[in-house]
Motif scaffolding. Sequence first.
Motif, PDB file in Angstrom:
ATOM      1  N   ALA A   1      -6.363   7.058  -5.467  1.00 25.39           N
ATOM      2  CA  ALA A   1      -6.702   6.068  -4.445  1.00 25.39           C
ATOM      3  C   ALA A   1      -7.884   5.227  -4.896  1.00 25.39           C
ATOM      4  O   ALA A   1      -7.908   4.003  -4.718  1.00 25.39           O
ATOM      5  CB  ALA A   1      -7.023   6.760  -3.127  1.00 25.39           C
TER       6      ALA A   1
ATOM      7  N   ALA B   1       2.477   6.830  -6.599  1.00 22.45           N
ATOM      8  CA  ALA B   1       1.524   7.847  -7.033  1.00 22.45           C
ATOM      9  C   ALA B   1       2.080   9.233  -6.767  1.00 22.45           C
ATOM     10  O   ALA B   1       1.999  10.140  -7.601  1.00 22.45           O
ATOM     11  CB  ALA B   1       0.193   7.653  -6.308  1.00 22.45           C
TER      12      ALA B   1
ATOM     13  N   LEU C   1      -5.838  -3.029  -4.744  1.00 20.08           N
ATOM     14  CA  LEU C   1      -4.672  -2.761  -3.917  1.00 20.08           C
ATOM     15  C   LEU C   1      -4.991  -3.094  -2.459  1.00 20.08           C
ATOM     16  O   LEU C   1      -6.051  -2.771  -1.965  1.00 20.08           O
ATOM     17  CB  LEU C   1      -4.275  -1.290  -4.023  1.00 20.08           C
ATOM     18  CG  LEU C   1      -3.041  -0.926  -3.216  1.00 20.08           C
ATOM     19  CD1 LEU C   1      -1.797  -1.474  -3.863  1.00 20.08           C
ATOM     20  CD2 LEU C   1      -2.922   0.572  -3.054  1.00 20.08           C
TER      21      LEU C   1
ATOM     22  N   ALA D   1       1.324   3.986  -3.016  1.00 22.99           N
ATOM     23  CA  ALA D   1       0.990   5.361  -2.669  1.00 22.99           C
ATOM     24  C   ALA D   1       2.157   6.290  -2.987  1.00 22.99           C
ATOM     25  O   ALA D   1       1.978   7.376  -3.543  1.00 22.99           O
ATOM     26  CB  ALA D   1       0.629   5.458  -1.188  1.00 22.99           C
ATOM     27  N   VAL D   2       3.369   5.838  -2.645  1.00 21.78           N
ATOM     28  CA  VAL D   2       4.534   6.676  -2.925  1.00 21.78           C
ATOM     29  C   VAL D   2       4.772   6.784  -4.428  1.00 21.78           C
ATOM     30  O   VAL D   2       5.140   7.847  -4.940  1.00 21.78           O
ATOM     31  CB  VAL D   2       5.786   6.129  -2.207  1.00 21.78           C
ATOM     32  CG1 VAL D   2       7.017   6.897  -2.625  1.00 21.78           C
ATOM     33  CG2 VAL D   2       5.604   6.228  -0.703  1.00 21.78           C
TER      34      VAL D   2
ATOM     35  N   LEU E   1      -6.725   2.823  -7.540  1.00 21.74           N
ATOM     36  CA  LEU E   1      -5.887   1.772  -6.956  1.00 21.74           C
ATOM     37  C   LEU E   1      -6.748   0.755  -6.227  1.00 21.74           C
ATOM     38  O   LEU E   1      -6.546  -0.454  -6.338  1.00 21.74           O
ATOM     39  CB  LEU E   1      -4.884   2.385  -5.969  1.00 21.74           C
ATOM     40  CG  LEU E   1      -3.680   3.091  -6.558  1.00 21.74           C
ATOM     41  CD1 LEU E   1      -2.869   3.751  -5.461  1.00 21.74           C
ATOM     42  CD2 LEU E   1      -2.806   2.111  -7.305  1.00 21.74           C
ATOM     43  N   GLU E   2      -7.717   1.270  -5.498  1.00 17.49           N
ATOM     44  CA  GLU E   2      -8.541   0.363  -4.709  1.00 17.49           C
ATOM     45  C   GLU E   2      -9.420  -0.495  -5.610  1.00 17.49           C
ATOM     46  O   GLU E   2      -9.633  -1.682  -5.347  1.00 17.49           O
ATOM     47  CB  GLU E   2      -9.407   1.164  -3.737  1.00 17.49           C
ATOM     48  CG  GLU E   2      -9.725   0.392  -2.495  1.00 17.49           C
ATOM     49  CD  GLU E   2      -9.905   1.314  -1.303  1.00 17.49           C
ATOM     50  OE1 GLU E   2      -9.824   0.822  -0.176  1.00 17.49           O
ATOM     51  OE2 GLU E   2     -10.134   2.516  -1.508  1.00 17.49           O
TER      52      GLU E   2
ATOM     53  N   ARG F   1       0.833  -1.209   0.000  1.00 18.38           N
ATOM     54  CA  ARG F   1       0.000   0.000   0.000  1.00 18.38           C
ATOM     55  C   ARG F   1       0.867   1.258   0.000  1.00 18.38           C
ATOM     56  O   ARG F   1       0.635   2.187  -0.748  1.00 18.38           O
ATOM     57  CB  ARG F   1      -0.922  -0.005   1.223  1.00 18.38           C
ATOM     58  CG  ARG F   1      -1.871  -1.191   1.182  1.00 18.38           C
ATOM     59  CD  ARG F   1      -3.156  -0.942   1.885  1.00 18.38           C
ATOM     60  NE  ARG F   1      -3.020  -0.419   3.240  1.00 18.38           N
ATOM     61  CZ  ARG F   1      -4.071  -0.003   3.947  1.00 18.38           C
ATOM     62  NH1 ARG F   1      -5.270  -0.034   3.440  1.00 18.38           N
ATOM     63  NH2 ARG F   1      -3.890   0.457   5.167  1.00 18.38           N
ATOM     64  N   ILE F   2       1.909   1.229   0.835  1.00 19.87           N
ATOM     65  CA  ILE F   2       2.813   2.388   0.870  1.00 19.87           C
ATOM     66  C   ILE F   2       3.563   2.509  -0.445  1.00 19.87           C
ATOM     67  O   ILE F   2       3.709   3.595  -1.005  1.00 19.87           O
ATOM     68  CB  ILE F   2       3.805   2.261   2.046  1.00 19.87           C
ATOM     69  CG1 ILE F   2       3.019   2.333   3.351  1.00 19.87           C
ATOM     70  CG2 ILE F   2       4.876   3.329   1.962  1.00 19.87           C
ATOM     71  CD1 ILE F   2       3.726   2.953   4.496  1.00 19.87           C
TER      72      ILE F   2
END
Lengths: 206, 271
Positions: free
Chosen positions: B214, B157, B222, B154-155, B217-218, B150-151
Amino acid sequence: MSTVSNAPTTPTPARKQRYGWRVVDIVVASVVAVAVGVIFWAWSAAWPLIEGLTVAFPPAAGLYTGGWLMAGVLGGLIIRKPGAAIYCEMLAAIVSGLLGTSFGMSVLVSGLIQGLGAEVIFLLFLYRKFNVMVAMLAGLGAGLALSISENILYNMLWAPEWQLAYVVCAAVSGMVIAGLLPWLAVKGLARTGVLSSFAAGRTADV
Amino acid sequence: MTAKSAELPASFASGSVLARRNPTVKLALLFVVSLAMVFIFDPVTPAVLYVVALAAVVASTRLPLRTLALGHVPFLAFGLGILMVNALSRPGYILWDAGPLRITAEGLSVGGSLALRTLVIGILAIGFIASTDGVALMGSLHQHARLGSRITYAVLAGYRMLQEMPREWQTIRQAHAVRAQLRPDGSLPSGLAAYGRAAFALLVVSVRKGERMAQSLESRGLGLTPRTTWRKIPLTRTDWLMAAAVLAVLGGIVYASHVLGFLEGYDALFS
């Protein structure tokens, strides 16, 4: 721009919803941290100038340091979850480091210490209160963390009065630049409606 | 706003020896050397380290001289600042003075050490940035440093945002040029308040984009486990060899400097 911003939330118990991180939390925290990281980078570029200007009384440079503390408070105020302040401050510091400031990879350590200073305040209020006072206290906490750690790491040559002056300057700077300013920014963000999927955008206390 | 990453795209050194090494190993080495530098306060050791690091980076990335020089600018500026502040403010044996200004030998030595330390970290950072693709770095951290997926995403992104930021900034400034109140002479306000407004707009756009990312991704699952990775980042014996070589050279230079009597630690600050 559509105003449909119902971030997908998986049904979770109330406790997890309050303290657990959703995907949208992580992504927005990262994105905000990256944006602030670029600001850090620009802020760092002016540091030699500030050092030159304060050569007569170096502790006064503490007044400038608040600019490097914004990410933690901003992240904490938007995300409102445990770890948000540390995460944002560290990531922003890393981004500024990768863009190339002369502080090198020492920003990793600074980011952690300064993020911790803000995080402690949010923790003290159990991640329930996010008003202007808490924001300024978080800025103050970050300022204290920065100045005390730097007194130990870099300014050990200074007289105690200078070290104290540096702490006071950094604390004031942290409260205003890293406390009040992010709070105003979050208030503005909430007004634009982009925070609608966050508690920060829904409650009235911002 | 021109981020330095724009001047040093990863493609500059792509395909070079250093670019083929594992990003996590490179990052770890950069961190270890930076950390070791914190304990060195004499000018000779970092000078030697700088020359060696420069040679190694040049040989392993084949960066054009111009890129290398441009990358040095911020580090040189910062190093010069440190050198001057220390030379002028540190007590000790006075080499030169004129009125309130005086330069001390101790100040030159410690300032020179700190300035050279900046350059050592700088040249390694230049080598790292020029030879490392951001996506590969995050993928490698995910695979080899157990960074959560997840991190990681996110990073990634956030990284994408970073690349788009100069263009975004331009768009916002252009939008302001169309709509904002212009100055009497018809030019776009460029004071602190104008930049503040643009920065706030950038923040709004960032949050909005982050939310959209987000969502996508979800919707692509993710956070589900177990995850598989499509493009594996290799971690080979050569990477470990490089790590061993860098650490050996670092240790060797510091040891030689100690034997020859050049090396100074924290004590240098108080002498």
